[in-house]
Design a protein around this motif. Structure first.
Motif, PDB file in Angstrom:
ATOM      1  N   ASP A  34       0.803  -1.223   0.000  1.00  0.00           N
ATOM      2  CA  ASP A  34       0.000   0.000   0.000  1.00  0.00           C
ATOM      3  C   ASP A  34       0.837   1.274   0.000  1.00  0.00           C
ATOM      4  O   ASP A  34       0.281   2.364  -0.154  1.00  0.00           O
ATOM      5  N   ASP A  35       2.144   1.144   0.202  1.00  0.00           N
ATOM      6  CA  ASP A  35       2.980   2.342   0.220  1.00  0.00           C
ATOM      7  C   ASP A  35       3.590   2.643  -1.144  1.00  0.00           C
ATOM      8  O   ASP A  35       4.491   3.487  -1.248  1.00  0.00           O
ATOM      9  N   GLY A  36       3.126   1.959  -2.197  1.00  0.00           N
ATOM     10  CA  GLY A  36       3.644   2.200  -3.537  1.00  0.00           C
ATOM     11  C   GLY A  36       4.904   1.424  -3.848  1.00  0.00           C
ATOM     12  O   GLY A  36       5.457   1.559  -4.936  1.00  0.00           O
ATOM     13  N   ARG A  37       5.363   0.589  -2.912  1.00  0.00           N
ATOM     14  CA  ARG A  37       6.539  -0.228  -3.146  1.00  0.00           C
ATOM     15  C   ARG A  37       6.125  -1.669  -3.420  1.00  0.00           C
ATOM     16  O   ARG A  37       4.984  -2.060  -3.226  1.00  0.00           O
ATOM     17  N   TRP A  38       7.093  -2.461  -3.875  1.00  0.00           N
ATOM     18  CA  TRP A  38       6.901  -3.909  -3.901  1.00  0.00           C
ATOM     19  C   TRP A  38       8.165  -4.567  -3.399  1.00  0.00           C
ATOM     20  O   TRP A  38       9.259  -4.013  -3.487  1.00  0.00           O
ATOM     21  N   PHE A  39       7.988  -5.742  -2.802  1.00  0.00           N
ATOM     22  CA  PHE A  39       9.031  -6.388  -2.015  1.00  0.00           C
ATOM     23  C   PHE A  39       9.344  -7.769  -2.580  1.00  0.00           C
ATOM     24  O   PHE A  39       8.452  -8.471  -3.069  1.00  0.00           O
ATOM     25  N   ILE A  40      10.601  -8.169  -2.482  1.00  0.00           N
ATOM     26  CA  ILE A  40      11.026  -9.513  -2.894  1.00  0.00           C
ATOM     27  C   ILE A  40      11.801 -10.137  -1.734  1.00  0.00           C
ATOM     28  O   ILE A  40      12.730  -9.528  -1.199  1.00  0.00           O
ATOM     29  N   TRP A  41      11.386 -11.356  -1.340  1.00  0.00           N
ATOM     30  CA  TRP A  41      12.044 -12.082  -0.257  1.00  0.00           C
ATOM     31  C   TRP A  41      12.634 -13.392  -0.777  1.00  0.00           C
ATOM     32  O   TRP A  41      12.164 -13.952  -1.773  1.00  0.00           O
ATOM     33  N   GLU A  42      13.633 -13.886  -0.082  1.00  0.00           N
ATOM     34  CA  GLU A  42      14.125 -15.232  -0.314  1.00  0.00           C
ATOM     35  C   GLU A  42      13.112 -16.213   0.273  1.00  0.00           C
ATOM     36  O   GLU A  42      12.725 -16.086   1.435  1.00  0.00           O
ATOM     37  N   LYS A  43      12.675 -17.172  -0.535  1.00  0.00           N
ATOM     38  CA  LYS A  43      11.587 -18.055  -0.107  1.00  0.00           C
ATOM     39  C   LYS A  43      11.964 -18.871   1.125  1.00  0.00           C
ATOM     40  O   LYS A  43      11.165 -19.000   2.061  1.00  0.00           O
ATOM     41  N   SER A  44      13.159 -19.425   1.150  1.00  0.00           N
ATOM     42  CA  SER A  44      13.512 -20.374   2.203  1.00  0.00           C
ATOM     43  C   SER A  44      13.675 -19.727   3.565  1.00  0.00           C
ATOM     44  O   SER A  44      13.304 -20.313   4.592  1.00  0.00           O
ATOM     45  N   THR A  45      14.190 -18.504   3.618  1.00  0.00           N
ATOM     46  CA  THR A  45      14.489 -17.859   4.901  1.00  0.00           C
ATOM     47  C   THR A  45      13.576 -16.691   5.239  1.00  0.00           C
ATOM     48  O   THR A  45      13.568 -16.246   6.384  1.00  0.00           O
ATOM     49  N   GLY A  46      12.845 -16.160   4.264  1.00  0.00           N
ATOM     50  CA  GLY A  46      12.044 -14.966   4.508  1.00  0.00           C
ATOM     51  C   GLY A  46      12.855 -13.689   4.511  1.00  0.00           C
ATOM     52  O   GLY A  46      12.345 -12.613   4.857  1.00  0.00           O
ATOM     53  N   ARG A  47      14.110 -13.753   4.119  1.00  0.00           N
ATOM     54  CA  ARG A  47      15.001 -12.584   4.123  1.00  0.00           C
ATOM     55  C   ARG A  47      14.636 -11.632   2.994  1.00  0.00           C
ATOM     56  O   ARG A  47      14.474 -12.039   1.854  1.00  0.00           O
TER      57      ARG A  47
END
Length: 727
Positions: A611-624
């Motif tokens: 909702d803040d106009g950003r998008w996020f990418i995480w490592e699937k295995s660790t959530g990092r």
């Protein structure tokens, strides 16, 4: 896709061609074309190679397009759309092959008007060019077979009702895992597995995603038949979200992983969660309603094999020494040091939690029980200090795992007590605190923490007694009638916090839905960026008595409920699959079409809009967290990875589509977008998103806008917190 490529992602191109929010984007199977649907009711077809608009289709929809797909095995000539007008429309692009973008007006090949509420998601089956499935907020998932007809039966026909309901969930919503389904499950999302197409995943207006085997479902039916919901193969829901009762918490997106072995769930007002489909390999992932009570029980925790190691290999400082290199051991020691510094307040709690995540989720099989116990307790302590949404629940999980390793762990007991205190489970918190003090009666630090817990519990009980006393003496200020929408929101302010105690509620709700066209005066441009001059959909849940419930127009869910009750067969609680990873940092509150997606051909990464106009990418295995990008002036809703290349398309409230590719000369966690370089601190952005998640929806609709609705008065009845979804 590789982490080095993920951290080099940057904005390559903006695709211009829509005149409203872009609510849906989808690649064709080859990745040569991208289709998009918008509030302007147009479908646009884009060329991947040239990044240019190929065709623009005036669909004829009378409301916002929410979903669109290429039909497989049709040489990409058939496309389908679903919209807020409750219609599904099919188009044949071969009619446009020799036309330019300006030649956009032509009739659809098929129009299906059998839904009664907004169509939120479409699904197609790999290798099947004849069928499309549509999920609607009317509680049904319908199967449209192009070979059987190109439209619904006309008025006056002998068969006026389409017999195409594959899933009837008009009485399928659950308040908790232990409760039988009773209310309409407004479907928000659906997906069909690419590896096993008989598996169907749906999610909607409660906290449970459902997995069905299409081969085991009853024959297609019409909406005139009121049937109980069919049994599903599995429910998916994080354990701590399975017993919330009536809340505004619901799913906005569900999807299978590329290999079909995992599912991803995105919640409105919550985080993104990963689950395993095959729970047999890990029985600890399955739970029943009683397991929630066991999670906070002081009784001994049975070790299912995750505790003391029986390996003949020796251990050194908690590290198993079989086939371990010095560099691996050194890295784990450094990560522990980072976490310990965070616990002392020398660095941010987030970095310490990330370090623990990398050890426990990335190297959990490499470490011995002593180090695992220490790391679990450190992470639990950091989660309790950070206090993000549901961090207390995650701390309880860690404490339970630590007690499996060492049941007499004072550290795990005191952390458990503090977590339970945050969740207002005072009786259980006192039990754990007392147990910790009994184990270490001479430990002054433990004694101080136990004293603080007892003081906080006493103060909370006094406050609770005062509140209950005030409620008894206070008359209804509205005389039994809610006179305006702002009054409703004011009264529901405290109730809207999902982490609060459960609220009493009737078994049945009615839903009132109102659509308002809003505009924003010039002097309001400085309000919250989430508020936009768009169509607003307002849903208000009202308690209704049994007499009124029996008079509902379609009567479908009520008759199904009454039939279940009349059978007098005790309801057998379901079994559900718990989470195996959580992804945090974004905010999903303002829209109910926000996606979470697997990135890469093997789905090694997870992405979500915010909702803040950003998008996020995480490592699937660790959530990092690997990458945070600025993708919209308001909200990013859609994130779709290219099927073959390291390219990602995103869209949201802006009228453009963004194409992202790994063209940045150097890797970084933060990247710019349409608005220019991203300068805000990563932690500041995530902290702000966590505050948004815990705020009531009132913050997204300022009083100036709510004042426009004061003229609308509603019948008597108590109202729940409202749910507003921007189109």
């Amino acid at each position: 896709m590789h982490s080095s490529l993920v951290q080099r992602l940057s904005l390559e191109r903006e695709l211009e061609g829509h005149r409203g929010c872009v609510n849906a984007i989808s690649w064709n199977s080859q990745g040569s074309m991208l289709i998009s649907g918008s509030d302007d009711t147009q479908l646009n077809i884009w060329s991947y190679s040239s990044r240019k608009l190929m065709h623009s289709i005036e669909t004829g929809h009378s409301s916002n397009i929410f979903c669109t797909k290429f039909i497989p095995e049709t040489s990409d000539e058939l496309v389908v759309s679903g919209a807020g007008d409750a219609e599904v429309r099919l188009f044949n692009l071969s009619r446009l092959k020799r036309s330019g973008p300006e030649e956009s007006g032509f009739a659809p090949s098929a129009v299906f008007q059998c839904h009664t509420r907004r169509v939120k998601k479409l699904a197609v089956e790999v290798g099947n060019p004849n069928v499309v499935w549509s999920a609607s907020e009317d509680g049904t998932l319908r199967q449209h077979d192009f070979r059987e007809g190109t439209s619904c039966p006309p008025a006056g026909a002998s068969q006026q009702e389409c017999r195409n309901i594959l899933l009837d969930l008009r009485s399928g919503s659950k308040k908790s895992l232990a409760d039988p389904p009773k209310q309409t499950l407004a479907l928000k999302s659906c997906d069909i597995s690419t590896t096993r197409p008989h598996l169907l995943l749906v999610g909607g207006s409660d906290t449970f995603a459902r997995l069905y085997d299409r081969r085991m479902l009853p024959p297609l039916s019409s909406s005139q038949k009121n049937l109980p919901p069919p049994p599903c193969v599995n429910y998916f829901c994080p354990l701590h979200l399975s017993d919330l009762g009536r809340t505004s918490l619901h799913l906005t997106h569900v999807t299978f992983s590329p290999n079909g072995e995992e599912v991803l769930l995105s919640y409105s007002g919550e985080h993104v969660y990963l689950m395993d489909i095959h729970h047999a390999s890990s029985s600890s992932m399955r739970y029943t309603p009683g397991d929630l009570a066991k999670l906070v029980s002081l009784s001994p925790v049975l070790d299912g094999g995750a505790g003391h190691s029986s390996c003949p290999g020796a251990s050194l400082n908690g590290f198993t020494m079989r086939n371990k290199s010095a560099s691996e051991l050194d890295k784990c020691r450094k990560l522990i040091q980072i976490a310990e510094k965070s616990l002392k307040g020398e660095t941010d709690y987030y970095h310490g939690i990330e370090a623990c995540n990398e050890i426990l989720d990335g190297r959990g099989h490499e470490i011995g029980p002593a180090l695992m116990h220490e790391c679990l307790c450190i992470r639990a302590s950091l989660l309790l200090k950070r206090k993000w949404k549901n961090d207390a629940h995650m701390a309880i999980r860690d404490c339970r795992r630590a007690r499996k390793i060492n049941h007499s762990s004072t550290w795990a007991l005191i952390c458990m007590a503090e977590a339970l205190l945050m969740l207002e489970k005072h009786k259980e918190a006192l039990e754990f605190a007392t147990a910790a003090q009994d184990l270490s009666p001479s430990d002054l630090a433990i004694a101080e923490r136990v004293g603080n817990i007892k003081t906080a519990i006493a103060a909370a009980e006094v406050n609770k007694a005062d509140t209950e006393s005030g409620k008894r003496s206070k008359a209804n200020p509205y005389g039994g009638r809610v006179i305006s929408l702002s009054d409703i929101i004011y009264e529901g302010h405290n109730e809207a916090l999902l982490d609060g105690p459960d609220r009493e509620d009737s078994d049945y709700d009615e839903e009132l839905e109102l659509d308002f066209e809003t505009s924003m005066p010039d002097e309001m441009h400085d309000v919250d960026s989430n508020v936009l001059p768009r169509n607003l959909n307002l849903r208000i849940h009202r308690k209704a008595d049994s007499a009124r419930e029996s008079e509902r127009p379609n009567g479908s869910s009520d008759q199904a409920v009454s039939s279940l009750e009349s059978d007098k067969v005790p309801y057998k609680p379901e079994v559900a699959i718990d989470m195996k990873q959580r992804y945090v940092g974004h905010c999903n509150v303002g829209t109910d079409i926000k996606q979470a997606s697997f990135i890469g051909q093997r789905g090694e990464y997870i992405a979500s809009g915010s909702d803040d106009g950003r998008w996020f990418i995480w490592e699937k295995s660790t959530g990092r967290l690997l990458k945070m990008l600025h993708g919209d002036d308001a909200v990013v809703n859609c994130v779709q990875s290219h099927p073959h290349d390291s390219v990602i398309a995103t869209s949201g409230i802006d009228s453009t589509i963004k194409i992202w590719s790994p063209t940045s000369p150097a890797p970084s966690i933060v990247a710019g977008g349409a608005a220019g370089p991203e300068t805000s601190n990563i932690l500041d952005a995530m902290e702000a998103n966590q505050r948004r998640l815990c705020r009531t929806r009132e913050a997204f609709l300022p009083f100036e806008i709510l004042e426009r609705f004061r003229m609308h008065e509603f019948a008597e009845g108590s109202f729940h917190p409202f749910e507003c979804t921007q189109s």
